[in-house]
Scaffold this active site. Structure first.
Site, PDB file in Angstrom:
ATOM      1  N   ASP A 267       0.831  -1.111   0.060  1.00 35.81           N
ATOM      2  CA  ASP A 267       0.021   0.149  -0.078  1.00 35.81           C
ATOM      3  C   ASP A 267       0.959   1.215  -0.024  1.00 35.81           C
ATOM      4  O   ASP A 267       1.663   1.556   0.969  1.00 35.81           O
ATOM      5  CB  ASP A 267      -0.820  -0.056   1.306  1.00 35.81           C
ATOM      6  CG  ASP A 267      -1.986   1.086   1.119  1.00 35.81           C
ATOM      7  OD1 ASP A 267      -1.977   1.660   0.540  1.00 35.81           O
ATOM      8  OD2 ASP A 267      -2.781   0.801   2.284  1.00 35.81           O
ATOM      9  N   ASP A 327     -10.711   3.984  -1.633  1.00 36.73           N
ATOM     10  CA  ASP A 327     -11.091   3.124  -0.615  1.00 36.73           C
ATOM     11  C   ASP A 327     -12.738   3.364  -0.835  1.00 36.73           C
ATOM     12  O   ASP A 327     -13.330   4.158  -0.837  1.00 36.73           O
ATOM     13  CB  ASP A 327     -10.790   3.393   0.905  1.00 36.73           C
ATOM     14  CG  ASP A 327      -9.464   3.340   1.247  1.00 36.73           C
ATOM     15  OD1 ASP A 327      -8.772   3.235   0.118  1.00 36.73           O
ATOM     16  OD2 ASP A 327      -9.114   3.372   2.145  1.00 36.73           O
TER      17      ASP A 327
HETATM   18  C1  GLA Z   1      -5.359   2.410   2.585  1.00 39.79           C
HETATM   19  C2  GLA Z   1      -5.886   1.293   1.948  1.00 39.79           C
HETATM   20  C3  GLA Z   1      -6.993   0.544   2.688  1.00 39.79           C
HETATM   21  C4  GLA Z   1      -6.512  -0.222   3.790  1.00 39.79           C
HETATM   22  C5  GLA Z   1      -5.712   0.952   4.662  1.00 39.79           C
HETATM   23  C6  GLA Z   1      -4.995   0.502   6.093  1.00 39.79           C
HETATM   24  O1  GLA Z   1      -6.344   3.422   2.969  1.00 39.79           O
HETATM   25  O2  GLA Z   1      -6.463   1.579   0.600  1.00 39.79           O
HETATM   26  O3  GLA Z   1      -7.585  -0.533   1.844  1.00 39.79           O
HETATM   27  O4  GLA Z   1      -5.429  -1.223   3.638  1.00 39.79           O
HETATM   28  O5  GLA Z   1      -4.836   1.851   3.962  1.00 39.79           O
HETATM   29  O6  GLA Z   1      -4.413   1.551   6.614  1.00 39.79           O
END
Ligand code: GLA
Length: 503
Positions: A267, A327
């Protein structure tokens, strides 16, 4: 002025209420607020302050950003500043006070409860970035041969955020065996952010107290016929402010392999403070190489929110899937906005390499069962990874029925690996079709309206005249597709057909 006169003046000034310049504390410093995460780790926010008289300038450093602040003023022992000018309705206002060596800072945000932090003077290194490691030269990372169909499983983030641990993961794995999720194809049990601690002296990543023994956990999950996934970031810190893999890519890949990890979600977050979006391919390639070098089959999931046209290079850096959006949230607006905006990426999906419109929210409570059926149908047409994001330890029969509808899963897992395209959009009525192995076609008729709709499908428009129709939610054969067929589609709902091979 002689002594007597000076005393007299002082007395006059004080009785008149005029305060003399006092030794007001200077705020200039790097202040560190450490909030406990409840797992032995802390989330750090660094406030960089420069005070000149009543004016305060500086920035706020979070795991993923350093933002200069505006409107900073000091008034004696109190101060205030803001994240953005008053014209920005989403700005955060910070109100603080200094007492001794401590600052208390309250964040005032629209629509959210106030949050108060305590900060102390930190070292000069507080919040500073490590030296930037130049991204490597590009080369293609060979295909790892995994994920010939979109990965299926479960991930902790959507439902649990940081509130889960080893025992939760074991119980989820048990539930997936008992409730039929595993047998329906959901095999990856993926730990998202917040498992990490720091590193030991040799640089090896440590788990925090929620995950006392990752290898034992992997053994347990494997003993259930499931696979274990984990999460990290190419930056120094993850999105939630935990330890990332920056500068330790090879070590971490090796550690994952030793533990028996089968899947990595990587990520971007903390990497944004060091690298530009144009560095993403090289930075992701680094972990692609490191995973490959372990010799263990580890699915590689890129999470950088669809930036920098990732669908054009995700496969070249060893990625098996890549996020195409920000997200998801558990509501109709978020799910439908994401799901229905995936058409243009369609041609880039193929066996081993998938577009990822984010994890499922099915069963998390923010949508109706009709909306969740739309979620499941749309993700399956899109050949999206099916990663359940709900609490599988307590799942209703209705939700389980949606997640384990084998006829719909078969659309997602079709071996041809083509992604559906939108063939028509009439206002908020959309028809998407996905070609399937063996010549059949999946047809999704979606109603995004607030009211039910009667929708007429013209077989000529779809070039599917005469094909046999199977209704995948009714689990019923429904004759052959004549010149027109009218279907009733509930508000926010779907009718999903599999139309058999023609003639
Ligand atoms: C980002 C990702 C999420 C999750 C969070 C965890 O926002 O897009 O899917 O993994 O980080 O902190």
């Amino acid at each position: 002025m002689n002594q007597k006169l000076r005393r007299a003046w002082l007395l006059i000034l004080l009785t008149a209420g005029v305060s003399l310049p006092s030794a007001a504390p200077d705020l200039t410093a790097r202040w560190v607020a450490r909030a406990p995460n409840g797992d032995g780790t802390f989330r750090e926010t660094v406030f960089v302050f420069n005070q000149r008289g009543a004016t305060l300038t500086g920035s706020v450093i979070n795991p993923t950003s350093e933002q200069p602040f505006v409107e900073g003023t000091v008034d004696g022992d109190t101060f205030t500043f803001a994240s953005a000018p008053a014209s920005n309705p989403r700005r955060t206002v910070y109100r603080g006070a200094i007492k001794g060596d401590e600052l208390t800072i309250t964040l005032v945000r629209p629509g959210r409860p106030d949050q108060t932090l305590t900060a102390r003077r930190g070292p000069d290194s507080a919040g500073r970035l490590p030296e930037r490691i130049p991204p490597p030269a590009r080369h293609p990372v060979p295909d790892n041969g995994l994920a010939r169909t979109p990965p299926m499983g479960w991930n902790s983030w959507n439902r649990f955020r940081g509130n889960f641990d080893d025992a939760t993961v074991r119980a989820i794995a048990d539930a997936m065996v008992a409730n039929g999720m595993r047998d329906a194809g959901y095999v990856y049990v993926n730990i998202d952010d917040t498992w990490e601690a720091g590193r030991d002296a040799s640089g090896r990543i440590l788990t925090n107290r929620k995950f006392p023994d990752m290898k034992a956990l992997a053994d347990y999950v494997h003993s259930k016929g499931l696979k274990l996934g984990i999460y990290s970031s190419p930056g120094p810190l993850t999105c939630a402010g935990y330890e990332g893999s920056y500068g330790h890519e090879v070590d971490d890949a090796r550690t994952y392999a030793e533990w028996g990890i089968d899947y990595l979600k990587y990520d971007w977050c903390g990497a944004a403070r060091l690298y530009a979006d144009s560095d993403m391919p090289a930075v992701y390639q680094k972990m692609g190489d490191a995973l490959r070098a372990t010799g263990r089959p580890i699915v590689y999931s890129l999470c950088q929110y669809g930036r920098h046209d990732v669908w054009t290079w995700g496969a070249d850096v060893g990625g098996n899937l890549w996020r195409t959006t920000g997200d998801i949230a558990d509501n109709w607006e978020s799910m439908s906005r994401i799901g229905f905006s995936q058409d243009e990426h369609g041609p880039f999906a193929k066996p081993g390499h998938w577009n990822d419109p984010d994890m499922l929210e099915i069963g998390n409570g923010g949508m109706t069962d009709t909306e969740y059926r739309t979620h499941m149908s749309l993700w399956s047409l899109l050949s999206a990874p099916l990663l359940a994001g709900n609490d599988l330890r307590s799942v209703s029969p209705e939700i389980l029925g949606i997640l384990t509808n084998r006829e719909v899963i078969a659309i997602d897992q079709d071996p041809l690996g083509r992604q559906a395209r939108r063939v028509s959009a009439d206002g908020e009525i959309e028809i998407w079709t996905k070609p399937l192995a063996g010549g059949a076609t999946a047809v999704g008729v979606f109603n995004r309206r607030a009211a039910a709709a009667e929708v007429t499908i013209r077989c000529g428009d779809l070039q599917l005249c005469g094909g046999t129709v199977r209704d995948l939610w009714a689990h019923a054969d429904a004759g052959a597709l004549g010149p027109t067929r009218t279907v009733s589609v509930p508000s926010h709902g779907v009718v999903l057909f599999k139309v058999g091979k023609l003639g």
